[in-house]
Scaffold this motif. Structure first.
Motif, PDB file in Angstrom:
ATOM      1  N   MET A 247      91.505 -35.719 142.720  1.00 21.13           N
ATOM      2  CA  MET A 247      92.487 -36.242 141.774  1.00 21.13           C
ATOM      3  C   MET A 247      91.990 -37.481 141.042  1.00 21.13           C
ATOM      4  O   MET A 247      92.359 -37.713 139.883  1.00 21.13           O
ATOM      5  N   ALA A 248      91.199 -38.312 141.700  1.00 24.18           N
ATOM      6  CA  ALA A 248      90.696 -39.543 141.087  1.00 24.18           C
ATOM      7  C   ALA A 248      89.399 -39.931 141.770  1.00 24.18           C
ATOM      8  O   ALA A 248      89.182 -39.597 142.936  1.00 24.18           O
ATOM      9  N   PRO A 249      88.516 -40.632 141.061  1.00 27.26           N
ATOM     10  CA  PRO A 249      87.293 -41.125 141.706  1.00 27.26           C
ATOM     11  C   PRO A 249      87.648 -42.100 142.823  1.00 27.26           C
ATOM     12  O   PRO A 249      88.731 -42.684 142.800  1.00 27.26           O
ATOM     13  N   PRO A 250      86.738 -42.293 143.786  1.00 25.46           N
ATOM     14  CA  PRO A 250      85.430 -41.661 143.898  1.00 25.46           C
ATOM     15  C   PRO A 250      85.512 -40.287 144.533  1.00 25.46           C
ATOM     16  O   PRO A 250      86.379 -40.049 145.372  1.00 25.46           O
ATOM     17  N   ASN A 251      84.584 -39.413 144.159  1.00 29.05           N
ATOM     18  CA  ASN A 251      84.584 -38.097 144.795  1.00 29.05           C
ATOM     19  C   ASN A 251      83.487 -37.993 145.857  1.00 29.05           C
ATOM     20  O   ASN A 251      83.278 -36.936 146.436  1.00 29.05           O
ATOM     21  N   ARG A 252      82.786 -39.126 146.088  1.00 31.09           N
ATOM     22  CA  ARG A 252      81.756 -39.211 147.147  1.00 31.09           C
ATOM     23  C   ARG A 252      81.457 -40.686 147.382  1.00 31.09           C
ATOM     24  O   ARG A 252      81.827 -41.534 146.560  1.00 31.09           O
ATOM     25  N   PRO A 253      80.799 -41.035 148.476  1.00 34.34           N
ATOM     26  CA  PRO A 253      80.421 -42.431 148.697  1.00 34.34           C
ATOM     27  C   PRO A 253      79.532 -42.953 147.573  1.00 34.34           C
ATOM     28  O   PRO A 253      78.714 -42.215 147.026  1.00 34.34           O
ATOM     29  N   ASN A 254      79.717 -44.226 147.231  1.00 36.61           N
ATOM     30  CA  ASN A 254      78.942 -44.898 146.176  1.00 36.61           C
ATOM     31  C   ASN A 254      79.202 -44.346 144.789  1.00 36.61           C
ATOM     32  O   ASN A 254      78.458 -44.654 143.850  1.00 36.61           O
ATOM     33  N   ASP A 255      80.245 -43.552 144.617  1.00 38.54           N
ATOM     34  CA  ASP A 255      80.592 -43.027 143.297  1.00 38.54           C
ATOM     35  C   ASP A 255      81.161 -44.160 142.442  1.00 38.54           C
ATOM     36  O   ASP A 255      82.097 -44.849 142.858  1.00 38.54           O
ATOM     37  N   ARG A 256      80.609 -44.335 141.241  1.00 37.03           N
ATOM     38  CA  ARG A 256      81.048 -45.429 140.367  1.00 37.03           C
ATOM     39  C   ARG A 256      81.808 -44.940 139.140  1.00 37.03           C
ATOM     40  O   ARG A 256      81.941 -45.658 138.152  1.00 37.03           O
ATOM     41  N   GLU A 257      82.290 -43.697 139.181  1.00 37.19           N
ATOM     42  CA  GLU A 257      83.049 -43.190 138.038  1.00 37.19           C
ATOM     43  C   GLU A 257      84.343 -43.978 137.859  1.00 37.19           C
ATOM     44  O   GLU A 257      84.962 -44.423 138.828  1.00 37.19           O
ATOM     45  N   LEU A 258      84.734 -44.123 136.622  1.00 32.46           N
ATOM     46  CA  LEU A 258      85.978 -44.795 136.263  1.00 32.46           C
ATOM     47  C   LEU A 258      86.901 -43.769 135.625  1.00 32.46           C
ATOM     48  O   LEU A 258      86.443 -42.882 134.894  1.00 32.46           O
ATOM     49  N   MET A 259      88.193 -43.874 135.907  1.00 35.41           N
ATOM     50  CA  MET A 259      89.179 -42.985 135.302  1.00 35.41           C
ATOM     51  C   MET A 259      90.070 -43.787 134.364  1.00 35.41           C
ATOM     52  O   MET A 259      90.567 -44.852 134.735  1.00 35.41           O
ATOM     53  N   VAL A 260      90.249 -43.286 133.151  1.00 33.47           N
ATOM     54  CA  VAL A 260      91.138 -43.933 132.190  1.00 33.47           C
ATOM     55  C   VAL A 260      92.118 -42.903 131.650  1.00 33.47           C
ATOM     56  O   VAL A 260      91.901 -41.695 131.793  1.00 33.47           O
ATOM     57  N   GLY A 261      93.183 -43.367 131.025  1.00 37.01           N
ATOM     58  CA  GLY A 261      94.208 -42.482 130.499  1.00 37.01           C
ATOM     59  C   GLY A 261      93.968 -42.112 129.047  1.00 37.01           C
ATOM     60  O   GLY A 261      93.132 -42.690 128.355  1.00 37.01           O
ATOM     61  N   HIS A 262      94.735 -41.132 128.586  1.00 39.22           N
ATOM     62  CA  HIS A 262      94.697 -40.736 127.182  1.00 39.22           C
ATOM     63  C   HIS A 262      96.059 -40.157 126.806  1.00 39.22           C
ATOM     64  O   HIS A 262      96.513 -39.182 127.399  1.00 39.22           O
ATOM     65  N   ARG A 263      96.679 -40.777 125.809  1.00 43.47           N
ATOM     66  CA  ARG A 263      97.946 -40.248 125.303  1.00 43.47           C
ATOM     67  C   ARG A 263      97.648 -39.119 124.313  1.00 43.47           C
ATOM     68  O   ARG A 263      96.789 -39.270 123.432  1.00 43.47           O
ATOM     69  N   PRO A 264      98.356 -37.981 124.422  1.00 44.57           N
ATOM     70  CA  PRO A 264      98.171 -36.929 123.419  1.00 44.57           C
ATOM     71  C   PRO A 264      98.409 -37.442 121.999  1.00 44.57           C
ATOM     72  O   PRO A 264      97.770 -36.965 121.055  1.00 44.57           O
ATOM     73  N   ALA A 265      99.289 -38.429 121.842  1.00 45.08           N
ATOM     74  CA  ALA A 265      99.567 -38.980 120.517  1.00 45.08           C
ATOM     75  C   ALA A 265      98.361 -39.686 119.919  1.00 45.08           C
ATOM     76  O   ALA A 265      98.315 -39.933 118.705  1.00 45.08           O
ATOM     77  N   TRP A 266      97.364 -40.023 120.744  1.00 41.58           N
ATOM     78  CA  TRP A 266      96.156 -40.682 120.228  1.00 41.58           C
ATOM     79  C   TRP A 266      95.258 -39.696 119.493  1.00 41.58           C
ATOM     80  O   TRP A 266      94.320 -40.109 118.820  1.00 41.58           O
ATOM     81  N   GLY A 267      95.509 -38.414 119.642  1.00 46.30           N
ATOM     82  CA  GLY A 267      94.671 -37.418 118.985  1.00 46.30           C
ATOM     83  C   GLY A 267      93.720 -36.759 119.957  1.00 46.30           C
ATOM     84  O   GLY A 267      93.736 -37.013 121.161  1.00 46.30           O
ATOM     85  N   GLU A 268      92.851 -35.902 119.404  1.00 46.66           N
ATOM     86  CA  GLU A 268      91.920 -35.145 120.229  1.00 46.66           C
ATOM     87  C   GLU A 268      90.907 -36.070 120.885  1.00 46.66           C
ATOM     88  O   GLU A 268      90.425 -37.028 120.284  1.00 46.66           O
ATOM     89  N   VAL A 269      90.586 -35.770 122.160  1.00 43.15           N
ATOM     90  CA  VAL A 269      89.579 -36.545 122.888  1.00 43.15           C
ATOM     91  C   VAL A 269      88.192 -36.019 122.532  1.00 43.15           C
ATOM     92  O   VAL A 269      87.917 -34.838 122.676  1.00 43.15           O
ATOM     93  N   VAL A 270      87.333 -36.890 122.052  1.00 40.92           N
ATOM     94  CA  VAL A 270      85.936 -36.543 121.809  1.00 40.92           C
ATOM     95  C   VAL A 270      85.144 -37.013 123.012  1.00 40.92           C
ATOM     96  O   VAL A 270      85.292 -38.147 123.447  1.00 40.92           O
ATOM     97  N   VAL A 271      84.290 -36.154 123.561  1.00 39.75           N
ATOM     98  CA  VAL A 271      83.632 -36.435 124.832  1.00 39.75           C
ATOM     99  C   VAL A 271      82.949 -37.792 124.845  1.00 39.75           C
ATOM    100  O   VAL A 271      83.093 -38.574 125.768  1.00 39.75           O
TER     101      VAL A 271
END
Length: 351
Positions: A247-271
């Motif tokens: 559901m949220a990082p980390p998905n393993r030890p030492n994982d440094r991924e960050l999770m941020v939000g996105h409102r659909p009203a902001w438009g399409e997400v570009v990778v």
């Protein structure tokens, strides 16, 4: 401040919180061990008998039990601070995004759990990890005591031998305290982000979540593949490299991924709209994929509707599409997964 700058600041904050927690744990451990060994050093010149060895081992074992409890309490406070900081960072992130993409700031719905409650949810995990660290030290103490008990040495020599084993083991496994602190700080920080996103996710205003990786010499292949993955906030991310959902990082030890939000009203997400690339050349080469009987290995671009993925729940593919150089896979359960085109995917069967 732009969204890119806010994300860079969030990433740096999360790393700093983990580093500070690691230093705190290592200092607590070093201070406790040093103090106890200093007190043991004042022992007399009796012979190092089995009874004397047992007394020293029991004393050090009690000290290590207290130490693990102290480490747990200190880490709990650090995670509470990390969660509180994350909540403030999430508010800044949405304020910046709203101003940049909507022209006005939307009110944030309050988060029900407190920072302390968010940290408490990780207590069972980090206490078990700290317990394993303490058990390593106890094992080293017991082994050193047994190894010298029949040699007829003076009591001081026996204590010195046990002390040396304890100090060496603590130093050799200091990295474990760092791993625990950094991983748990990341977990608390991202758990708070998730709580913010869940609070904003209501009918008519659904919320999305996006993974942002850090690219440097430590970046793993799984993080490279996961960077930019976007999911509805109540659905899990999928790690195609390791074959599991989370559901949220980390998905393993030492994982440094960050999770941020996105409102659909902001438009399409570009990778790569908010890139964090610093040194993509340092990413390691793909690891060899182990073949399992009854499982075929297929590149993501060759997946077809009807294939059953070798993943928890054995999801069956409903449709496959290529979007922006990535393969978008929708399962019959409605789950949307993303793969790099050349990723090696385990498939159990095909219709």
């Amino acid at each position: 401040m732009s969204l890119r700058e806010v994300i860079a600041q969030m990433r740096q904050t999360m790393a700093s919180l983990g580093g500070e927690a690691a230093v705190l744990l290592q200092r607590l451990a070093a201070r406790a061990i040093r103090g106890e060994l200093r007190r043991l050093a004042g022992a007399g010149s009796r012979v190092w008998t089995p009874a004397a060895a047992r007394a020293v081992v029991d004393r050090l074992r009690r000290m290590l039990v207290r130490l693990v409890a102290q480490l747990g309490a200190a880490l709990g406070k650090a995670l509470t601070s990390a969660a509180a900081t994350s909540l403030a960072d999430a508010a800044l992130f949405f304020e910046t995004g709203d101003r940049a993409l909507l022209g006005h700031v939307l009110p944030l719905r309050p988060v029900a759990p407190t920072p302390a409650q968010i940290a408490l949810a990780r207590e069972g995990v980090f206490k078990a990890s700290l317990g394993r660290f303490g058990a390593l030290l106890v094992h080293a103490v017991e082994g050193a005591a047994v190894a010298t008990v029949l040699l007829g040495k003076p009591h001081r020599a026996g204590v010195d031998h046990v002390a040396l084993a304890l100090r060496r083991t603590a130093a050799a496994h200091a990295w474990e305290l760092q791993r625990i602190a950094e991983t748990e700080a990341s977990a608390a920080y991202n758990a708070a982000q998730l709580e913010v996103l869940l609070a904003q996710d209501v009918p008519g205003d659904r919320m999305m979540k996006r993974l942002v990786a850090t690219f440097d010499s430590r970046t793993g292949r799984d993080s490279v593949l996961l960077h930019g993955q976007v999911r509805p906030v109540r659905e899990p991310f999928f790690d195609s490299h390791r074959g599991h959902f989370y559901m949220a990082p980390p998905n393993r030890p030492n994982d440094r991924e960050l999770m941020v939000g996105h409102r659909p009203a902001w438009g399409e997400v570009v990778v790569d709209r908010w890139p964090v690339a610093e040194d993509r050349r340092a990413a390691p080469a793909p690891a060899a994929t182990r073949r399992v009987p009854g499982q075929a290995i297929r590149s993501a671009k060759n997946l077809r509707a009807g294939d059953v993925l070798a993943a928890p729940g054995r999801p069956r593919i409903a449709s496959v599409a290529e979007r922006g150089g990535r393969i978008e896979v929708r399962t019959e359960q409605g789950l949307l997964l993303y793969f790099a085109a050349g990723a090696a995917i385990g498939v159990l069967a095909a219709s």
